[in-house]
Each structure stands twice: as C-alpha cells, then as structure tokens.
Enzyme design. Structure first.
Site, PDB file in Angstrom:
ATOM      1  N   ALA A  44      -1.504  -2.170   9.129  1.00  0.00           N
ATOM      2  CA  ALA A  44      -2.227  -3.390   9.430  1.00  0.00           C
ATOM      3  C   ALA A  44      -1.259  -4.554   9.657  1.00  0.00           C
ATOM      4  O   ALA A  44      -1.324  -5.241  10.683  1.00  0.00           O
ATOM      5  CB  ALA A  44      -3.195  -3.709   8.294  1.00  0.00           C
ATOM      6  N   ARG A 330     -15.459  14.903  -0.544  1.00  0.00           N
ATOM      7  CA  ARG A 330     -14.464  14.589  -1.568  1.00  0.00           C
ATOM      8  C   ARG A 330     -15.081  14.192  -2.902  1.00  0.00           C
ATOM      9  O   ARG A 330     -14.683  14.699  -3.950  1.00  0.00           O
ATOM     10  CB  ARG A 330     -13.597  13.412  -1.094  1.00  0.00           C
ATOM     11  CG  ARG A 330     -12.647  13.786  -0.001  1.00  0.00           C
ATOM     12  CD  ARG A 330     -11.870  12.578   0.494  1.00  0.00           C
ATOM     13  NE  ARG A 330     -10.977  12.990   1.585  1.00  0.00           N
ATOM     14  CZ  ARG A 330     -10.169  12.176   2.233  1.00  0.00           C
ATOM     15  NH1 ARG A 330     -10.124  10.898   1.934  1.00  0.00           N
ATOM     16  NH2 ARG A 330      -9.397  12.632   3.196  1.00  0.00           N
TER      17      ARG A 330
HETATM   18  C1  FAD Z   1      -1.025  10.235   0.343  1.00  0.00           C
HETATM   19  C2  FAD Z   1      -1.940   9.493   1.255  1.00  0.00           C
HETATM   20  C3  FAD Z   1      -2.379  10.083   2.429  1.00  0.00           C
HETATM   21  C4  FAD Z   1      -3.218   9.404   3.303  1.00  0.00           C
HETATM   22  N1  FAD Z   1      -3.612  10.024   4.446  1.00  0.00           N
HETATM   23  C5  FAD Z   1      -4.420   9.363   5.308  1.00  0.00           C
HETATM   24  C6  FAD Z   1      -4.806   9.969   6.529  1.00  0.00           C
HETATM   25  O1  FAD Z   1      -4.454  11.108   6.818  1.00  0.00           O
HETATM   26  N2  FAD Z   1      -5.575   9.276   7.383  1.00  0.00           N
HETATM   27  C7  FAD Z   1      -5.990   8.007   7.102  1.00  0.00           C
HETATM   28  O2  FAD Z   1      -6.649   7.429   7.923  1.00  0.00           O
HETATM   29  N3  FAD Z   1      -5.609   7.398   5.956  1.00  0.00           N
HETATM   30  C8  FAD Z   1      -4.845   8.039   5.056  1.00  0.00           C
HETATM   31  N4  FAD Z   1      -4.474   7.423   3.890  1.00  0.00           N
HETATM   32  C9  FAD Z   1      -4.841   6.019   3.659  1.00  0.00           C
HETATM   33  C10 FAD Z   1      -3.941   5.082   4.452  1.00  0.00           C
HETATM   34  O3  FAD Z   1      -2.636   5.574   4.468  1.00  0.00           O
HETATM   35  C11 FAD Z   1      -3.872   3.662   3.900  1.00  0.00           C
HETATM   36  O4  FAD Z   1      -5.116   3.227   3.598  1.00  0.00           O
HETATM   37  C12 FAD Z   1      -3.285   2.691   4.921  1.00  0.00           C
HETATM   38  O5  FAD Z   1      -2.071   3.180   5.386  1.00  0.00           O
HETATM   39  C13 FAD Z   1      -3.101   1.318   4.351  1.00  0.00           C
HETATM   40  O6  FAD Z   1      -2.371   0.521   5.277  1.00  0.00           O
HETATM   41  P1  FAD Z   1      -2.145  -1.015   5.059  1.00  0.00           P
HETATM   42  O7  FAD Z   1      -1.421  -1.526   6.230  1.00  0.00           O
HETATM   43  O8  FAD Z   1      -3.419  -1.668   4.733  1.00  0.00           O
HETATM   44  O9  FAD Z   1      -1.274  -1.165   3.745  1.00  0.00           O
HETATM   45  P2  FAD Z   1       0.158  -0.478   3.252  1.00  0.00           P
HETATM   46  O10 FAD Z   1       0.584   0.502   4.233  1.00  0.00           O
HETATM   47  O11 FAD Z   1      -0.115  -0.112   1.886  1.00  0.00           O
HETATM   48  O12 FAD Z   1       1.126  -1.687   3.364  1.00  0.00           O
HETATM   49  C14 FAD Z   1       1.216  -2.676   2.405  1.00  0.00           C
HETATM   50  C15 FAD Z   1       2.292  -3.642   2.824  1.00  0.00           C
HETATM   51  O13 FAD Z   1       2.221  -4.801   2.047  1.00  0.00           O
HETATM   52  C16 FAD Z   1       3.456  -5.118   1.468  1.00  0.00           C
HETATM   53  N5  FAD Z   1       3.202  -5.730   0.183  1.00  0.00           N
HETATM   54  C17 FAD Z   1       2.532  -5.200  -0.859  1.00  0.00           C
HETATM   55  N6  FAD Z   1       2.478  -6.102  -1.847  1.00  0.00           N
HETATM   56  C18 FAD Z   1       3.104  -7.200  -1.415  1.00  0.00           C
HETATM   57  C19 FAD Z   1       3.362  -8.467  -1.983  1.00  0.00           C
HETATM   58  N7  FAD Z   1       2.954  -8.782  -3.190  1.00  0.00           N
HETATM   59  N8  FAD Z   1       4.058  -9.359  -1.250  1.00  0.00           N
HETATM   60  C20 FAD Z   1       4.474  -9.055   0.000  1.00  0.00           C
HETATM   61  N9  FAD Z   1       4.240  -7.896   0.589  1.00  0.00           N
HETATM   62  C21 FAD Z   1       3.562  -6.977  -0.121  1.00  0.00           C
HETATM   63  C22 FAD Z   1       4.196  -3.831   1.384  1.00  0.00           C
HETATM   64  O14 FAD Z   1       5.562  -4.088   1.427  1.00  0.00           O
HETATM   65  C23 FAD Z   1       3.705  -3.127   2.640  1.00  0.00           C
HETATM   66  O15 FAD Z   1       4.491  -3.539   3.711  1.00  0.00           O
HETATM   67  C24 FAD Z   1      -3.642   8.101   2.998  1.00  0.00           C
HETATM   68  C25 FAD Z   1      -3.201   7.501   1.823  1.00  0.00           C
HETATM   69  C26 FAD Z   1      -2.393   8.193   0.938  1.00  0.00           C
HETATM   70  C27 FAD Z   1      -2.004   7.547  -0.336  1.00  0.00           C
END
Ligand code: FAD
Ligand code: HEM
Ligand code: HEM
Ligand code: SF4
Ligand code: F3S
Ligand code: FES
Lengths: 637, 248, 223
Positions: A44, A330
């Site tokens: 994201a 699930r």
């Molecule tokens: C093992 C596993 C397998 C998965 N497989 C799938 C799949 O096959 N298909 C699917 O659709 N989804 C899957 N998911 C879910 C999916 O991966 C996540 O929901 C998604 O990637 C979240 O993306 P995001 O960008 O919201 O956050 P994240 O990728 O969690 O990114 C968080 C970001 O915020 C930053 N951050 C965190 N805290 C702070 C802070 N306090 N200050 C500054 N920066 C901060 C971090 O550095 C990071 O850059 C899986 C999840 C897991 C755990």
C-alpha cells in the site's frame, strides 16, 4: 454519532467512474508545492508513494526497516486476485465483488468492494508492465490458480513468492521516483505521532532509529499504510516488527479505530514448539486439497500416529462437513481444530496441534505426485520441525494471520481526521469480517496505485491548507510528548523482560479473544490487560540509551501501545454479540455449532473514538446497506 | 543445550568493536538461531544490560533483513537458508559459535551485528526498474512471454537483497546482487527497452559505493539463500558489453 | 584508462589478457617441447620463429603490452578489492559447493606476482643474455637453455614456478571465460574441467622440460 462513508451516488457500477469525474483536480504546476507524507512501504505505502511521486507531488516516505523493500508484504505467498476471466470460467468484476462481500460475511461497504473488484484488473496489467514475473502457461499467457475455495481461477501468482514480487515491483517504481527527486525516502524511521493543526493532519513526528533523534516532518496530508496488528497476539504469521504503533498514535489523535475484533486465523500453520518461539510459519492452504485432518478419538492418546488404527482416528472435518470436508473455510477449520484440542485430543508434545495426513494421498497418487505438488512445503516443514511429512503426518495448528479491522476510512480512504488517509491492512475498509485469500495484496495495490492518487487530489484541491512549518507549537508539543514517553520507558528499570510481557499479553488475547470468544472470557481479558499494562509500566526493563540504535526501546514502545490497543480490541469483541466471519461469539451459534450472524443489530461498522488510556472509548456506527448482494447465512455442511 | 557464543559488539559506526563471550543456556534444538539470540537478549535485558542488536523481521527467509556471519559463513552452515531459518539442532551441546556482522566498506556497521545496506537501495535507485507510471499499462496478456523465459527471470528475481553475497565474497563485490536484478529485467520484454542505460548506471553506482570487483570465486552463490547462480554475473557482463558496443 | 575503470571492464580486460597469455603459453610450450628432438630441430625452430619472422617485434611488443595491462589491472583490482573490506572477519570459512573457491583462486595475486618475478629472471636469462651463434643460422638457444637450467637452484626455481603457473591457470582459465560472460549450462562445466586439465598439462609439460634439460645439461655444458 453516525459516520458517513461518503459513498457516491449512482448505480454501483458507475459510482467510481462518476466520482473520479466529480473530484477536483490539483493543477499540475501546483502539485510540486504539496508535500505528502507516506508512512509505510508495503504494497500500500510503496505503491502510493510511487504513484504520487509520478504525479509530481513532493513525497516523503517512511519505514521502520533498513530498506523499503523489506516491508512485511514481502512475505505473502499465495497470490493476488484479479477479475480478468482469462480462464473463461465465468469470472467477472461482479463475481469477484460478490464473493468478497459474501466472504466478508456482510460486514463491508459494498461500494468499496465493487471498486476494488474493478481495479483488480488494472493492478495485474500494471504489475506485468513493471516486470513482475507472474507464472505463465506454455503459450506465454498468464497462468491462474484457484485459491481459498474460490470457484473460479482468478489468482495470479509468482511461485510461492507473489508478495515479494509485487512488492519489488512497487519498490522499484518507488526508487525510480527517488531517482527523479519526487520522493525522499526515510528508512529506519518510526512514526510516533501524527501532528494535528486546525483539525487537520499536517505532519508526523518520528524517531530516527539509528541516531535516536526525534524528527518532525510537515506536509499537507498524511498517509498511514503501516500494516496490520496481528502481533498483538504475540505469536502470529506476521513479521516480528509489525506493530499497531502508527495507527494507534493516530487513533489517540482522533482517528477512529474500526472493527478491531475482526481478526483472521489461518488454520494451517506450523505449531508452537515452546516458550522461545518468536513467530509462526504459515503452510500454504493448498495442502488441505490432499491432506486429511484428524486427531485420535481417545483423549490424551500419546501413541505415535502410525500406531493409531483408522477406526481410532477422528477425521473430524470430514465427519462434520461431509460436502466440504477438509476444504471448509479458514475460520471453520480453525475453530474445529481448537475444539478438538480443547477436548484434550490434540497431538504433539504441547497437545496443541492436529494431524494433516498425506498417507492416503501418497498411496493413491504416489510419492512423486505429492512431491511435485508440495515438495517445497514439505521441505520447509522439514527445515523447521526436522520431521519428514512423507513418513509421518504433519502437525498443524491455527495462528493469527491477518487483521480486517483498522483505522476507519470513508470511500476516499480518508479517516474522520481530515487529511489523514489510511491504506492497506492498516485501514478497515474492504474485507468486512473475513478476508478471502489473495485479496489483501489486491487491496493494498488498489489503494496505492489507483485510489489515493485521485482522492488525495480532491482533498488537497478542496481544503484550505495554510503553510505550516515544523516550528509550529503543535509539532513541539508532539515531539515533547514522544520524548517524554521514551524517557519514561527508559526510566522504569524494572525486572521483567519486554518479550515476556508481550508473550503474556499474547496468551491473554489468544485464550480469551482468540478463535472463539465468550462474554466471560472477554470480561476476564478486560481485567487482565490493564493489570498487565500496570505491571509493564512498573516493572519492565528497557536497557540502553535514547540517543542510539536501541531495539529494546523500539520494542517496548510497540508493546506499550499493544497493551492499550488490546483493550479496544477486546471491548469491540465484547460489544459485538454476534458471530460473523473471523469473529465467533459462542453465545451466537446455530444449533449445530456454526456461526450465527445478527444482521438486525450488528449490520454496522463499529468505529471507536479514543477517550484516554483505560477510559471506555466511544462507539460510533456506520450503518451498512446491502443493495446488490443480499445477506444469507453461510453453510458448508 | 549450552553454547559458548562469541559475538561482535560495537557501540556505533565510529566505535571500534570486539568479540564478547556469552553463554547461552537451556537452548532447545527446535529454536531458530535468532530465537536463541532472543533468549540471550532477554537475559541481558532483565539484567539491565544493552541487548545485542541484530536485524530481522519476517523470520521466514524472505524479507532479507537477517544478516549474520555464523562461524565464518554468511547465514550459517545450511545451504539455501537464511540465518532466521537456521535451527539450533544444527549445533551440538558445548559448541562455540562466533557471530559477526556482514563486513564490507559499503556496508558500515551501525551497531553490533547491524550494518547499513542502503547502498543496495541506491543501486536500485540508479536504474533497477522499468520506467512506467501507474495507469495506462497494456493488458497483462498483450505480450506473451515464454514460460522458460519467465522462469529464468523469476530465478533471478527471487533475490531478497540480504547482502550475503557481498559478505561472503573476498572482494566484497555486489556483482551477484546487481546481476540478479539486471538479469530479471533484461530477460523480460518489458525490461529490454532500458537495458543499456540500466546496466551501466547500476554498475557505476555499485563501483562508487565501494564494493569490489568479481574474481569468479562463486562463494556468493554458495551462501545465497535463494541459490542465485553466478551465471547471472556472466549475463551482466554480456549486458554491459552490449551497452558499450551498441548505442541505444 | 578511465573509461575502462569500471569493475566490469576490469574483469573483461583481465579476462581478455588472461586468455591471450594463456594462448601464448600454449604456443610457448609447443615450441619448447622441440627441445626433446635435440639441438638441430630446436635451434631451427627458434631460427624460423625469430629471425625469419618479420612480425616478431610486433608480437613481442604486443605481448609486453598484454603483460603490462594484465599486471596493471590485476594489481590495481587487488588493491581496490582489499579496500572494499577494510575490517576483516575474525573467522571465515569456505562456503562449500558450488563455490569455485580454491587455494589457487585465493592466491591469484601471489601466484601472479611470483610469475612476474619469474618472468623477469626468465626473460633476462633467455632474451637479454649473451648469445651463442648456431652455425646453421640464428642463436644456439639449445645450448643456452642447457646452461641456464644446469644450475640446480635455477632448475628448482623453474620447477617451483611451474607449480605456480599451474595454480594460476587452475582458477584462471575458466575464470577468464566467466569474466568474458561466456556461460552456458553445457559449456561451463567443460570449461571448468578444461581449465584444470590445461593447468596440469601446461605446468606438467614445462616441468618435464625443465627436469629433462637439467639432467641432460651435464654433458652438454662440458663439450
Ligand atoms: C505469511 C503471510 C502470507 C500472506 N499471503 C497473502 C497472499 O497470498 N495473498 C494476499 O492477498 N495476502 C496475503 N497476506 C496478507 C498481506 O500480505 C498483507 O495484508 C499486506 O501485504 C499488507 O500490506 P500493507 O502495505 O498494508 O502493510 P505492510 O506490508 O505490513 O507494510 C507496513 C509498512 O509500514 C511500515 N511501518 C510499520 N510501522 C511503522 C511505524 N510505526 N512508523 C513508520 N513505518 C512503519 C513498515 O516499515 C512497512 O513498510 C499474507 C500475510 C502473511 C503474514
Ligand atoms: C604467463 C603469465 C600469465 C598468465 C597465463 C595469466 C593468466 C591469467 C588468467 C587466465 C587469469 C584469469 C582472468 C580472469 O579471471 O578474468 C588471470 C588472473 C590473474 N592474474 Fe594472471 N596470468 C599471467 C601472469 C600474471 C602476472 C605476471 C600477474 C602479476 C601480478 C598476474 C596476476 C593475476 C591476478 C591477480 C589474477 C586474478 C584476477 C582475479 O582475481 O580475477 N598474472 N591470469
Ligand atoms: C620450463 C619452462 C620454460 C622454458 C624452458 C622456457 C624457455 C624459453 C626460451 C628458450 C625462451 C627464449 C625464446 C626467445 O628468446 O626467442 C623463452 C622466452 C620467453 N619465455 Fe619462456 N620458458 C619456460 C617457461 C615460461 C613461462 C612459464 C613463461 C610465462 C609465464 C615464459 C615466458 C617467456 C617469455 C615472455 C619469453 C620472452 C619471449 C620473447 O621475448 O619473445 N616462459 N622461454
Ligand atoms: S543475490 Fe542472494 S545473497 Fe545476494 S542479496 Fe540476493 S539473495 Fe542475498
Ligand atoms: S564470491 Fe565474489 S568473486 Fe565474484 S563470483 Fe561471487 S562476486
Ligand atoms: S528475518 Fe526475514 S529473511 Fe531472515
């Protein structure tokens, strides 16, 4: 207060297009003058920062890891959904929309989900153009698989590393914008406060994790894309540094937290082996296609699995759900595993595991076929457990995997706090009470590449944003508060380990606010959590200094926030006296023990307003309306 | 199990470091190497002593954060394994284990076992991408790509950016890391457009960061958790040749 | 030289000069094997190759340039590579297969510098030394070789140096091709094996020549 989701008018299929046209635009020459703060570099955050950079905004991008490429999104394995219908098997935008609303157990906002399904198509095109090496068929066209029980093949994948490849695509686009000077990257910075000036989010306060400096950044809008809060349970499939801190501090500044009790538990993880365990590893769901789940019929049967004859085994999923068998969703698979373990029929040293047995599949298909299909998973299992799943059944147990709840946002992905936008897993938006496999990646990228570039322009063009600098009193107040919190943590100098307390919190959450929840347990948790929080603030030991890289301090800060956040999560679970999706209330089940929704009383988003630590938060409701998909009870018998 | 640890402690980038002895007690063979360090740290924290700093996040071998040289081998003795996936059953009771950070001029130690790998980000920033903006991408199936080509590209794209290749190479060369990205992008039709500019920019950046050159020893391949082969380095040389000889 | 200073150009140049030097060694050993056929054949060969060869000066200058380039680039690279790791590991182990690291690969700079020393002594002894006339035309290179190698220390030094040559090629041969980007699943294993065969053959061949000459030189010098 009733919250307004700001869903545009018109038929569902036209809402987004119409809205795009109606939104205001920022003059290209003025974009450069707008600074946008993006916290997070997961799918994201990275996609948002890159796209906003491409549009010409001045973007500041933050993450806690040493490189934006390491965000937790990198770990996603299975794949990403898109309604391409390349397989000619009857998929469509509408079907993806329908499946997602139904899968979410009718607790999501229809218009958001429809937009997500529409955009899914563009995401895959975008990623292919970036060079994401999605799996292909011999003819050179993109391959798909069916995932998470979907009846169509719409999941795109890059081996078992889809999240990695998508994130690297976004990361590379982000680095390109860094090269072009549109984005400035701040790695190893932790967002510790959101600065609100004149009722709008105008900046953030961060700790530089290397120097310990408290840094202030001002901007015209703030985007939080900092991921989910699964690690409130201590053990989860999430990365160990995942945290609720950024979202929680924003919440404390006025942003509402929506549906925190909607957490997803994945049924096939490698079970816990001991106290020392720091995280749980996910084993792909696909294993349930061929593996049979069972436990001994007798309580406390300690014989090794091959000594237990068939008639003394309980293939409980096949017994209870004859038509779906081992392939139930699930939440159902997870709850049943817990149930048999509660009956003391669990296996392994801890008694907290069930067998996933490939004996019959190997007999039927041969070792080669099984190896071809699951070789890498068996290999990974062996690496972690030192057991050969070709010979002995795997042991699996459910684990926290994803959090559907998050900061409340409207259709424009803006929270109730003007200027604060929330993307990805950090917001509550599209998955309702349960997320379908392969749709978190889709949501993160839709938010970042295709939604926020439009909606943030509308915000910037409509709002009056007088220039602010980091000298503003609000910045100083924030920075001082952050500094005080840090000093306070370091001055406790108690006897308890941080991890120890986190582990204890995890145990409370898992036991009382886990897979199966009831009023009494939730009330117990609500007395235990504040006690543990007091113990933490009295007796935790946080060594080291503030002006240096100090991982103990970082960790303590995150655990401290979890100790506050856990209470809202529990409270939300307590107030929602219905079972829906990942939230199972024992008081609300059908005669044969299945989840029972209460649409009459709970068809709303619960958004909580912070009123002070230990004080009861205020509940705000956003009613949900289902005009397209009509709520029905799920059944897998 | 009881283990004797010799761990590199260094207060910050400018301080000088040294190996410090620790004893890890009650270690279970089921622990991962990092969980063993967690236990040691928990002990230190309870005593109010500064915990040993080391990087990790996913703990399942994909984020590339963990980065320890264990007994002289980057990521430890198991092949194709990050140190977060290394388990203590690989060791015997009473073993002495030396733990050091990645060592390279381009990866200065930040604290204890943590190094600064931002040089890798700057190499990607220099050109490790395909220049397209969000929106306007053609249909994903508009350009068919042979399965074998995508599979080879994926082999290279699997790089997790951990830097073990640099750590293991006697020249602290980033050639394997760079060549993995260059190969991934140059193999795909979408990436061919910018292949010349990309390879030159990335190599210049890596040289400027202070990484060494490559003597074809292949230690990098042997420690790479994703087992990325040095045939990528040969491909990078060909790409570079092409960039030098053929003007775009 | 700035245009050629990138780490990849460095590899390409070392690889190219390495292949050229290897080629020279093959030709050189072929010539030197003539020594087994006695002074007539050997001296005649030298006569044809040297006196009757109008290209010789050019070849010699080219060879010298190649040597200089090889030496300059390798030493320069060695220094830069050392600088790339200012703090050494306390403990460092061989990473195991498929690593190509060997004692030979780790000591390229040592074997190279040894070869440099050898070359200075060797070229001085053969190329820039008093010459004996050979009645049929040209120099009596045969006699010169016998004299040069009759000294047991000299012969010993040659034998040792040939081990060093072998070591340099053990890694150097296949390495040069990898440096030039030559890589193919079918070709690379062949090159790897060929490198070892060539290393042993060339080192062994020169060694036999040196030993043979040493034992023959006794009679010759006295005549
Ligand atoms: C093992 C596993 C397998 C998965 N497989 C799938 C799949 O096959 N298909 C699917 O659709 N989804 C899957 N998911 C879910 C999916 O991966 C996540 O929901 C998604 O990637 C979240 O993306 P995001 O960008 O919201 O956050 P994240 O990728 O969690 O990114 C968080 C970001 O915020 C930053 N951050 C965190 N805290 C702070 C802070 N306090 N200050 C500054 N920066 C901060 C971090 O550095 C990071 O850059 C899986 C999840 C897991 C755990
Ligand atoms: C007849 C003499 C020589 C021959 C045939 C020869 C051949 C080679 C070959 C084939 C290589 C491999 C090239 C590559 O990996 O790209 C090589 C590398 C090398 N040579 Fe020589 N060489 C000779 C003399 C020398 C001398 C005199 C030096 C003196 C410094 C030297 C130093 C090196 C070094 C240090 C390398 C290693 C390069 C690396 O690490 O990649 N060589 N040589
Ligand atoms: C037993 C081993 C060797 C023997 C007997 C031998 C013999 C000779 C002879 C007889 C010459 C004189 C040729 C002439 O001047 O025309 C010569 C020249 C030379 N040799 Fe060797 N050689 C040996 C090994 C080597 C090795 C290992 C190298 C390289 C590393 C080498 C490099 C040279 C060079 C560079 C010259 C000068 C060529 C010229 O100036 O044209 N020799 N050698
Ligand atoms: S090439 Fe291998 S060792 Fe090097 S950074 Fe990538 S994954 Fe790590
Ligand atoms: S170990 Fe170093 S020498 Fe080259 S082949 Fe790998 S970069
Ligand atoms: S911690 Fe992520 S790869 Fe080891």
């Amino acid at each position: 207060m009733t919250l307004d989701g700001k869903v545009p008018a018109g038929p569902i299929k036209e809402k987004w297009d119409r809205h795009k046209f109606e939104m205001k635009l920022v003059n290209p020459a003025n974009k450069r003058k707008h600074t946008i703060i993006v916290a997070g570099t997961g799918l994201a955050g990275a996609s948002a920062a890159a796209s906003l950079g491409e549009l010409g905004y001045n973007v500041l991008n933050f993450c806690i890891q040493d490189s934006p490429r390491r965000a937790h999104s990198i770990a996603a394995q299975g794949g990403i959904n898109a309604a391409k219908n390349y397989q000619n098997d009857g998929d469509s935008v509408y079907r993806l929309f329908y499946d997602t609303v139904k899968g979410g157990d009718y607790r999501s906002r229809e218009a958001n989900v429809y937009r997500l399904a529409q955009l899914s198509v563009n995401i895959v095109d975008q990623c292919v153009a970036q060079g994401v090496p999605f799996a292909r068929e011999y003819g050179g066209l993109l391959d798909n698989r069916s995932f998470g029980g979907a009846q169509v093949s719409r999941t795109f994948y890059a081996r078992g590393q889809t999240g990695q490849q998508l994130l690297l695509g976004a990361y590379q686009s982000l680095m390109r914008q860094v090269n072009l000077g549109n984005v400035r990257e701040f790695a190893r910075r932790e967002l510790l406060d959101v600065v609100v000036i004149d009722g709008r989010a105008r900046g953030i306060v961060c700790r530089n994790l290397i120097t310990g400096a408290i840094e202030r950044y001002a901007g015209d809008a703030v985007i939080i894309a900092t991921g989910g809060y699964g690690t409130v349970y201590y053990l989860s499939t999430n990365a160990v540094n995942s945290n609720v801190t950024a979202a929680w501090r924003a919440h404390k500044r006025g942003a509402f937290f929506a549906n925190p009790c909607f957490t997803q538990i994945h049924p096939t993880c490698i079970p816990v082996t001991g106290e020392h365990q720091s995280k749980l590893t996910l084993m792909s769901e696909s294993l349930r296609n061929d593996g049979r789940v069972w436990v001994p019929k007798k309580k406390g049967d300690t014989r090794s699995p091959e000594q237990i004859p068939d008639e003394e085994r309980d293939y409980y999923l096949e017994r209870k759900y004859p038509s779906f068998g081992n392939l139930v969703p699930r939440d159902v698979a997870s709850r049943n595993a817990k149930q048999v373990c509660d009956e003391e029929r669990g296996v392994g040293e801890s008694g907290l595991a069930v067998y996933l047995d490939f004996r019959d599949a190997i007999q039927r298909l041969g070792v080669e076929t099984i190896e071809e299909k699951y070789g890498n998973l068996f290999h990974m299992y062996k690496k972690i457990t030192d057991e050969d799943a070709y010979k002995v059944p795997m042991r699996i147990y459910p684990a926290i995997h994803y959090t559907m709840g998050g900061l409340w946002v409207d259709y424009n992905l803006m929270s109730n706090l003007p200027g604060l936008h929330v993307l990805g897993e950090a917001n509550f938006s599209d998955h309702g009470a349960n997320r379908l496999g392969a749709s978190a990646l889709m949501q993160g990228l839709a938010d970042g590449y295709f939604v926020i570039p439009y909606t943030i322009g509308d915000y910037l063009a409509s709002a009056t944003l007088p220039k602010v600098t980091t000298d503003h009193a609000a910045f100083k107040a924030s920075a001082d508060a952050v500094q005080q919190n840090i000093d306070r943590l370091l001055s406790i100098k108690g006897k308890r380990g941080i991890r120890e307390i986190h582990r204890e919190l995890g145990r409370i959450m898992w036991d009382y606010v886990g897979m199966s929840r009831n009023e009494q347990g939730l009330r117990t948790a609500l007395t235990e959590i504040p006690k543990l929080r007091d113990e933490f603030w009295r007796n935790v030991s946080v060594p080291g200094t503030p002006d240096n890289l100090n991982q103990s301090l970082e960790y303590a800060g995150r655990v401290a926030d979890y100790l506050e956040f856990a209470e809202v999560l529990t409270l939300d679970a307590l107030h929602r006296r219905e079972s829906c999706g990942g939230h199972f209330r024992e008081e609300s089940q059908t005669a044969d023990g299945e989840a029972l929704r209460d649409d009459e009383h709970f068809m709303y988003v619960a958004a909580w307003e912070f009123k002070g630590v230990g004080k009861e938060p205020t509940l705000h409701k956003e009613p949900l309306h289902f005009e397209e998909v009509h709520p029905t009870q799920r059944s897998y018998k | 199990m009881r283990l004797n640890l010799k761990i590199w402690r260094q207060a910050n980038q400018t301080a000088s470091g040294r190996l410090v002895d620790y004893v890890a007690e009650a270690i279970s063979p089921d622990m991962s190497f990092l969980e063993m360090l967690d236990v040691v740290n928990e002990g230190l924290i309870k005593k109010g002593e500064d915990a040993i700093a080391f990087d990790s996040d996913c703990r399942e071998g994909i984020c590339g954060a963990c980065s320890l040289v264990v007994n002289g081998t980057a990521h430890g003795p198991d092949r194709g394994t990050t140190v977060c996936q290394l388990h203590m059953r690989r060791f015997k009771d009473g073993d002495t284990i030396t733990v050091e950070p990645w060592r390279a001029k381009a990866f200065p130690v930040v604290k204890d076992l943590i190094v600064d790998r931002s040089a890798f980000d700057r190499i990607i920033t220099a050109g490790g991408y395909i220049s397209i903006n969000a929106g306007g991408a053609p249909d994903g199936n508009a350009i068919p790509i042979a399965k074998s080509v995508v599979e080879t590209a994926m082999d290279s794209a699997a790089c997790i950016g951990c830097g073990a290749c640099v750590a293991a190479c006697k020249n602290a060369s980033a050639h394997l890391f760079m060549s993995a990205k260059i190969s991934h992008l140059a193999l795909l039709p979408q990436g061919k457009v910018e292949r010349r500019a990309r390879v030159v920019a990335m190599i210049n950046q890596a040289d400027g960061e202070g990484f060494g050159s490559c003597s074809n020893e292949g230690e990098c391949e042997a420690v790479c958790p994703k087992e990325i082969p040095i045939s990528n380095i040969a491909r990078m040389t060909r790409e570079y040749f092409r960039a030098m000889l053929v003007r775009a | 030289m700035r245009v050629f200073s990138s780490s990849v150009w460095t590899k390409i140049l070392i690889g190219l000069t390495g292949v050229a030097l290897f080629t020279y060694l093959v030709i050189h050993i072929a010539g030197n094997l003539m020594v087994f056929f006695g002074p007539d054949v050997f001296n005649n060969y030298a006569y044809v190759m040297e006196v009757r060869n109008p290209l010789l000066p050019i070849i010699e200058i080219l060879l010298l340039l190649i040597f200089l380039l090889h030496i300059y680039k390798t030493i320069r690279m060695y220094i830069d590579n050392q600088a790339a790791r200012p703090v050494k590991y306390v403990k460092k182990k061989w990473a195991g297969t498929p690593s190509r690291k060997s004692i030979a690969s780790s000591t390229m700079i040592v074997s190279g510098l040894w070869l440099l020393a050898f070359l200075i002594i060797h070229v001085k002894a053969f190329r820039f030394s008093p010459e004996y006339e050979w009645p049929a035309g040209g120099r009596d290179l045969y006699r010169q070789e016998m004299e040069n190698l009759s000294n047991p220390f000299m012969a010993g030094f040659y034998v040792l140096s040939m081990v060093v040559v072998g070591s340099h090629l053990w890694h150097g041969f296949s390495s040069a091709f990898q440096s030039l980007g030559v890589d193919h699943p079918n070709v690379t294993p062949v090159l790897m094996a060929a490198g070892k065969v060539f290393a042993v053959a060339i080192a062994g061949g020169f060694m036999i020549i040196a030993v043979w000459v040493y034992f023959h030189s006794g009679g010759r010098v006295r005549v």
